[in-house]
Every structure is written in structure tokens, then in C-alpha cells.
Design a protein around this motif. Structure first.
Motif, PDB file in Angstrom:
ATOM      1  N   CYS A 140       0.934  -1.110  -0.102  1.00  0.00           N
ATOM      2  CA  CYS A 140      -0.031  -0.006  -0.135  1.00  0.00           C
ATOM      3  C   CYS A 140       0.842   1.210   0.012  1.00  0.00           C
ATOM      4  CB  CYS A 140      -1.033  -0.064   1.148  1.00  0.00           C
ATOM      5  SG  CYS A 140      -2.138  -1.155   0.991  1.00  0.00           S
ATOM      6  N   THR A 141       1.922   1.168   0.674  1.00  0.00           N
ATOM      7  CA  THR A 141       2.948   2.322   0.654  1.00  0.00           C
ATOM      8  C   THR A 141       3.493   2.639  -0.787  1.00  0.00           C
ATOM      9  OG1 THR A 141       3.650   1.840   2.955  1.00  0.00           O
ATOM     10  CG2 THR A 141       4.883   3.231   1.613  1.00  0.00           C
ATOM     11  N   ALA A 142       3.819   1.394  -1.363  1.00  0.00           N
ATOM     12  CA  ALA A 142       4.296   1.675  -2.769  1.00  0.00           C
ATOM     13  C   ALA A 142       3.179   1.991  -3.841  1.00  0.00           C
ATOM     14  CB  ALA A 142       4.915   0.274  -3.254  1.00  0.00           C
ATOM     15  N   ILE A 143       2.151   1.611  -3.665  1.00  0.00           N
ATOM     16  CA  ILE A 143       0.967   2.111  -4.536  1.00  0.00           C
ATOM     17  C   ILE A 143       0.664   3.562  -4.118  1.00  0.00           C
ATOM     18  CG2 ILE A 143      -1.699   1.985  -5.029  1.00  0.00           C
ATOM     19  CD1 ILE A 143      -1.177  -1.194  -4.322  1.00  0.00           C
ATOM     20  N   TRP A 144       0.642   4.015  -2.777  1.00  0.00           N
ATOM     21  CA  TRP A 144       0.512   5.432  -2.567  1.00  0.00           C
ATOM     22  C   TRP A 144       1.519   6.436  -2.928  1.00  0.00           C
ATOM     23  CZ3 TRP A 144       3.408   8.588   0.621  1.00  0.00           C
ATOM     24  CH2 TRP A 144       2.943   9.941   0.993  1.00  0.00           C
ATOM     25  N   ALA A 145       2.895   5.864  -2.942  1.00  0.00           N
ATOM     26  CA  ALA A 145       3.996   6.410  -3.364  1.00  0.00           C
ATOM     27  C   ALA A 145       3.852   6.910  -5.080  1.00  0.00           C
ATOM     28  CB  ALA A 145       5.325   6.002  -2.993  1.00  0.00           C
ATOM     29  N   GLY A 160       1.100   6.818  -6.989  1.00  0.00           N
ATOM     30  CA  GLY A 160      -0.072   7.504  -7.129  1.00  0.00           C
ATOM     31  C   GLY A 160       0.448   9.082  -6.840  1.00  0.00           C
ATOM     32  N   LEU A 161       1.390   9.294  -5.776  1.00  0.00           N
ATOM     33  CA  LEU A 161       1.622  10.576  -5.514  1.00  0.00           C
ATOM     34  C   LEU A 161       2.622  11.073  -6.627  1.00  0.00           C
ATOM     35  CD1 LEU A 161       1.960  12.809  -3.189  1.00  0.00           C
ATOM     36  CD2 LEU A 161       3.921  11.688  -2.383  1.00  0.00           C
ATOM     37  N   PRO A 195      -2.979  11.396  -2.692  1.00  0.00           N
ATOM     38  CA  PRO A 195      -3.956  10.406  -2.734  1.00  0.00           C
ATOM     39  C   PRO A 195      -4.975  10.704  -1.614  1.00  0.00           C
ATOM     40  CG  PRO A 195      -1.942   9.277  -3.069  1.00  0.00           C
ATOM     41  CD  PRO A 195      -1.749  10.593  -2.483  1.00  0.00           C
ATOM     42  N   ALA A 196      -6.244  10.315  -1.854  1.00  0.00           N
ATOM     43  CA  ALA A 196      -7.455  10.557  -0.852  1.00  0.00           C
ATOM     44  C   ALA A 196      -6.995   9.853   0.464  1.00  0.00           C
ATOM     45  CB  ALA A 196      -8.619   9.944  -1.398  1.00  0.00           C
ATOM     46  N   GLN A 197      -6.509   8.592   0.323  1.00  0.00           N
ATOM     47  CA  GLN A 197      -6.154   7.940   1.542  1.00  0.00           C
ATOM     48  C   GLN A 197      -4.811   7.594   1.489  1.00  0.00           C
ATOM     49  OE1 GLN A 197      -8.157   3.805   1.114  1.00  0.00           O
ATOM     50  NE2 GLN A 197      -9.953   4.608   2.301  1.00  0.00           N
ATOM     51  N   GLY A 198      -4.371   7.770   2.881  1.00  0.00           N
ATOM     52  CA  GLY A 198      -2.777   7.281   3.084  1.00  0.00           C
ATOM     53  C   GLY A 198      -2.515   6.038   3.052  1.00  0.00           C
TER      54      GLY A 198
END
Length: 76
Positions: A39-44, A46-47, A54-57
Motif C-alpha cells: 500500500c505504501t508503494a501504491i501510494w507513492a 500515485g503521489l 491520494p485521498a487515503q494514506g
């Protein structure tokens, strides 16, 4: 006359529910810990890709993943 059979069944179910809850929490924690890196990789990604937050951390996303996956283990 009063029927007490339902109360006896509820007491047995309450004891069983406590045992499932502890096991559920263990599985939830393990799945959460496994989901945090992805989830951290996907969030980064997207950033970087969209140049905005992103909407969610990543933690909230990992909690959502664990809430989705854990019940599938117990009630499938």
C-alpha cells in the motif's frame, strides 16, 4: 412457563465469539502488516504519477485491505 433454551444457546455463542475475535484480531494484524509495504508503494506511485496527495494514506489503505481480506478467511 418461561423458555430458557435461547439464553443457554446465547451463552455458548458468546463464548465461541470471544475465541473467534482473538483469532480474527491476530489474522487482521498479520494481513495488515503484510499489506503496509504494498500500500505504501501504491501510494507513492500515485503521489509521483498524479503530483497530488491520494485521498487515503498508506496506513488507511492497508487497514481497508485487511478489513476486506480477513472476513474472507473466516466466513468463506
Amino acid at each position: 412457563m418461561t423458555d430458557f433454551t435461547n439464553d443457554i444457546n446465547n451463552m455458548r455463542d458468546a463464548k465461541r465469539q470471544r475465541q473467534i475475535t482473538r483469532e480474527y484480531q491476530v489474522y487482521f494484524g498479520l494481513i495488515f502488516l503484510a499489506a503496509v509495504p504494498s500500500c505504501t508503494a501504491i501510494w507513492a506511485y500515485g503521489l509521483v504519477r498524479h503530483a497530488k496527495m491520494p485521498a487515503q494514506g498508506p496506513i488507511q489503505s492497508a487497514i481497508g485491505e485487511a478489513r476486506t481480506i480477513t472476513p474472507c478467511i473466516f466466513w468463506a
